[in-house]
Design an enzyme around this catalytic site. Structure first.
Site, PDB file in Angstrom:
ATOM      1  N   TYR A   1      32.324   2.694  39.345  1.00  0.00           N
ATOM      2  CA  TYR A   1      31.335   1.861  40.023  1.00  0.00           C
ATOM      3  C   TYR A   1      31.861   0.434  40.160  1.00  0.00           C
ATOM      4  O   TYR A   1      32.370  -0.145  39.197  1.00  0.00           O
ATOM      5  CB  TYR A   1      30.021   1.804  39.223  1.00  0.00           C
TER       6      TYR A   1
ATOM      7  N   HIS B   1      28.249  -0.790  43.836  1.00  0.00           N
ATOM      8  CA  HIS B   1      27.016  -0.822  43.047  1.00  0.00           C
ATOM      9  C   HIS B   1      26.499  -2.235  42.799  1.00  0.00           C
ATOM     10  O   HIS B   1      25.364  -2.418  42.362  1.00  0.00           O
ATOM     11  CB  HIS B   1      27.272  -0.115  41.703  1.00  0.00           C
TER      12      HIS B   1
ATOM     13  N   HIS C   1      15.344  -2.409  33.531  1.00  0.00           N
ATOM     14  CA  HIS C   1      16.531  -2.035  34.287  1.00  0.00           C
ATOM     15  C   HIS C   1      17.589  -3.129  34.264  1.00  0.00           C
ATOM     16  O   HIS C   1      18.667  -2.979  34.828  1.00  0.00           O
ATOM     17  CB  HIS C   1      16.105  -1.724  35.740  1.00  0.00           C
TER      18      HIS C   1
ATOM     19  N   ARG D   1      21.633   3.329  31.084  1.00  0.00           N
ATOM     20  CA  ARG D   1      22.396   4.591  31.095  1.00  0.00           C
ATOM     21  C   ARG D   1      23.658   4.392  30.272  1.00  0.00           C
ATOM     22  O   ARG D   1      24.406   3.445  30.493  1.00  0.00           O
ATOM     23  CB  ARG D   1      22.769   5.005  32.521  1.00  0.00           C
TER      24      ARG D   1
ATOM     25  N   ARG E   1      24.921  -0.097  50.644  1.00  0.00           N
ATOM     26  CA  ARG E   1      25.613   1.184  50.474  1.00  0.00           C
ATOM     27  C   ARG E   1      24.718   2.366  50.821  1.00  0.00           C
ATOM     28  O   ARG E   1      25.121   3.293  51.500  1.00  0.00           O
ATOM     29  CB  ARG E   1      26.110   1.341  49.035  1.00  0.00           C
TER      30      ARG E   1
END
Length: 687
Positions: free
Chosen positions: A468, A592, A435, A375, A564
């Site tokens: 984050y 995160h 990822h 991202r 979380r």
């Protein structure tokens, strides 16, 4: 423990409990008022995505046979019913917070969100003038016909269902739809201040106030408008050719996403029954898809609610801290050559990563840059640095994941942009999302290739890096960099490498290596030795991994988990999890990072990772976990985790009852995110 028989919280239900923790922040009176509004916006945005993806998936499963349900371990239809019950209660809580709490608290600050019925003459004139000059030309009202289907409603767009009636019963009742034009207009209009009072009106209410200026050509005595929002299935059905055809298929699927099956109709609960009945008949919706809401939908726009009051209504913006020993006015690469450095985001600046890339882009000795991207920020400095490197003759290869959900369109754009500039773009792998968060810089030094790496728990995104909490490691340690090189070579060949000595890589090895680390603690406990582990992650839902954690608990291993988001493991259950404690920290920054710490008979092993303990991360994604080998960095990670475990202000206990109780406060108040900032600031000041 047989498969599907261990106690678990359903993942969808667990996720809703997480979103309730977000709602708790909106209810917390110690949170600055504008931030409370933003937490309402986050709650709303989260719920939209939940319906578009998770509820959409469950709907697809409702027609499966009993054998499939047995494999799933639950009845999708039953879970959908539970979801609706929980969501309706949460929406009521949301409405109460906004209508009865937030609005009143704003009034105490002399800030008033007013609707069309609260406009006086002068403010009404101002609003009508704004409507005629700025809004009217953006409106496209559609008149509805009883004999024709409803026009295709866009996913998550806000519409008014408008009803025009006349006292003369012979006159036909007319219905119309208007889309509220949020793509190119602000949701909020700040009105002229009066007597030190601030007034804000929503675009929705501006349109309501000026309905007569839209429908004046129709004879009517009354005009009513109620808001609706349709949430559609956002999952993609793709042809799996990873090539230019794949990009074409993805682009077409994104266009279809806008027309996915309706999952939820959120409607103003003040809408008269006859209008709701008309709408439901037109849309052909199931009853479970109907969710009563308040007057305003798409509350995610409130993330940009203007602060027209004092600065104290928001969290103060703390300046990013320096990383001790790492300076930007000398070569980053030369400093990494001497030792490892850890960037703790957002407490320390993402600019260190940008400086690393910019230096690599212009350094004559740098020959190659490899990087995984998932991202990206809207105006990405990372992309600019990579383009600059290609222009300077470096071989630049990016592994840009086109299947990053809701970022697909942006990543197609970046793919084209990079390729135009000579960057080699690898679109990822056929059935696996890439990822991992890795960057490898290769430099010629004394005739040999020397590698410098950055390995991270979060995305290379300078915007989210301000919000984050992640860890980003710089290293030139050959034990790690040589394996990162092997990893990139494998990606280039679209294959998976086995038998890494230090990296823990999905999809082939994360499950087995993590299981082996847990087994080592189990064996220590069974031998009467001290055995423990601390695991931090976003989500814990993989059943086999939860089974292994239950096994560790039963063997006497002490487990402390920081989760979380969703947590399907149930702590404190006799025979399963009496040695497991779970907390969830929800605060001003989004936690995160993924951190795994194992006691290892006193010689602690610490890993950072891009992977959560979810089946997709373990088996269907390319993820990388990496050891923390530098003792100073390891001590810093350990200190930060210890601070988080102490939190008794923003930490909630995950319990069997799933009611999200805050951890009990002792004599001393600990708030991890404030305390970590202080810790890093103090450390930076030490000689």
């Amino acid at each position: 423990m047989s498969k599907h028989k261990i106690p678990l919280t359903n993942r969808e239900i667990s996720w809703l409990y997480f979103n309730d923790r977000v709602l708790q922040e909106a209810a917390d009176e110690t949170v600055p008022l504008i931030e409370r509004i933003r937490f309402l916006a986050i709650f709303s945005s989260n719920l939209d995505e939940f319906y578009r993806v998770r509820v959409a998936t469950l709907n697809r499963l409702t027609n499966v046979n009993s054998q499939v349900k047995e494999v799933l371990g639950y009845n999708p239809k039953k879970i959908l019913g539970e979801i609706k019950n929980i969501v309706v209660k949460q929406e009521r809580k949301f409405d109460h917070l906004y209508e009865d709490v937030i609005i009143k608290e704003l009034a105490k600050e002399r800030i008033f969100i007013i609707n069309e019925n609260q406009l006086n003459v002068s403010r009404g004139q101002y609003v009508r003038q704004y409507f005629l000059q700025k809004v009217l030309s953006n409106l496209v009202p559609v008149m509805l016909d009883d004999d024709k289907p409803l026009p295709e409603l866009k996913d998550r767009a806000i519409y008014f269902l408008v009803k025009l009636t006349h006292n003369n019963h012979k006159q036909k009742v007319r219905y119309s739809l208007i889309e509220i034009p949020l793509d190119n207009m602000s949701r909020f209009l700040v009105l002229p201040e009066t007597n030190n009072l601030k007034f804000i009106i929503l675009l929705d209410d501006i349109i309501r106030y000026c309905l007569e200026d839209i429908y004046f050509i129709f004879e009517h005595n009354t005009v009513e408008a109620y808001s609706i929002q349709l949430t559609r299935d956002a999952e993609l059905d793709l042809d799996t050719n990873v090539s230019e055809k794949f990009i074409d298929a993805l682009t077409k699927s994104l266009q279809k996403r806008k027309k996915g099956k309706p999952m939820r109709l959120l409607y103003d609960n003040g809408m008269p029954l006859d209008m709701l009945t008309y709408l439901v008949a037109k849309l052909d919706l199931d009853a479970d898809a109907l969710i009563p809401g308040n007057r305003y939908h798409n509350f995610k726009d409130f993330i940009d609610f203007p602060n027209v009051g004092s600065p104290e209504l928001e969290y103060p913006k703390l300046p990013p801290l320096r990383v001790k020993g790492l300076t930007v006015n000398k070569s980053i690469l030369s400093q990494i050559a001497t030792r490892d450095f850890l960037i703790n985001l957002p407490y320390q600046s993402f600019d260190y990563i940008i400086h690393f890339l910019r230096e690599a882009a212009i350094d004559p000795k740098v020959t190659e840059i490899n990087m995984t991207l998932y991202r990206l920020a809207e105006n990405s400095k990372v992309i600019n640095a990579l383009i600059n490197a290609a222009r300077n003759g470096k071989k630049v290869t990016c592994f840009l994941e086109l299947k990053a959900r809701f970022d697909e369109q942006a990543n197609i754009f970046w793919t084209n942009r990079l390729e135009e500039e000579g960057v080699m773009v690898n679109y990822g792998l056929l059935d696996y999302k890439v990822h991992s968060k890795l960057c490898l810089v290769t430099r010629r030094e004394k005739g040999k290739a020397v590698h410098y790496a950055n390995l991270a728990t979060g995305n290379y995104n300078e915007k989210t890096a301000q919000l984050y909490c992640d860890h980003s490691l710089f290293t030139s340690n050959k034990k790690i960099t040589s394996e990162v090189k092997t990893f990139f070579n494998s990606l280039n060949k679209k294959t998976f490498h086995h038998h890494y000595q230090h990296l823990i890589v999905s999809p082939l090895e994360t499950r087995t290596k993590l299981t082996a680390l847990i087994d080592a603690e189990i064996n220590n406990a069974l031998a009467g030795k001290k055995a423990w582990m601390i695991l931090k992650m976003n989500s814990l839902s993989d059943e086999a991994m939860i089974t292994k954690l239950y096994e560790a608990s039963n063997a006497g291993v002490k487990l402390q988990l920081i989760v979380r988001g969703m947590c399907c493991l149930i702590p404190g259950l006799p025979g399963y999890s009496t040695n497991i404690e779970v907390i969830s920290i929800v605060d001003k920054y989004l936690e995160h990072a993924r951190v795994w710490i194992f006691g290892n008979e006193g010689d602690e092993k610490i890993y950072l990772s891009s992977a959560d303990l979810m089946t997709r991360n373990l088996d269907k994604r390319v993820e990388v976990g990496f050891p923390v080998l530098d003792k100073e960095v390891a001590r810093e990670i350990r200190d930060i985790i210890s601070i988080q475990l102490k939190d008794n202000t923003k930490a909630r206990e995950i319990t069997r009852s799933n009611n999200n109780p805050y951890k009990k406060q002792g004599k001393i108040k600990y708030r991890a995110q404030d305390d970590i900032y202080t810790y890093l600031k103090t450390k930076n000041q030490q000689p």
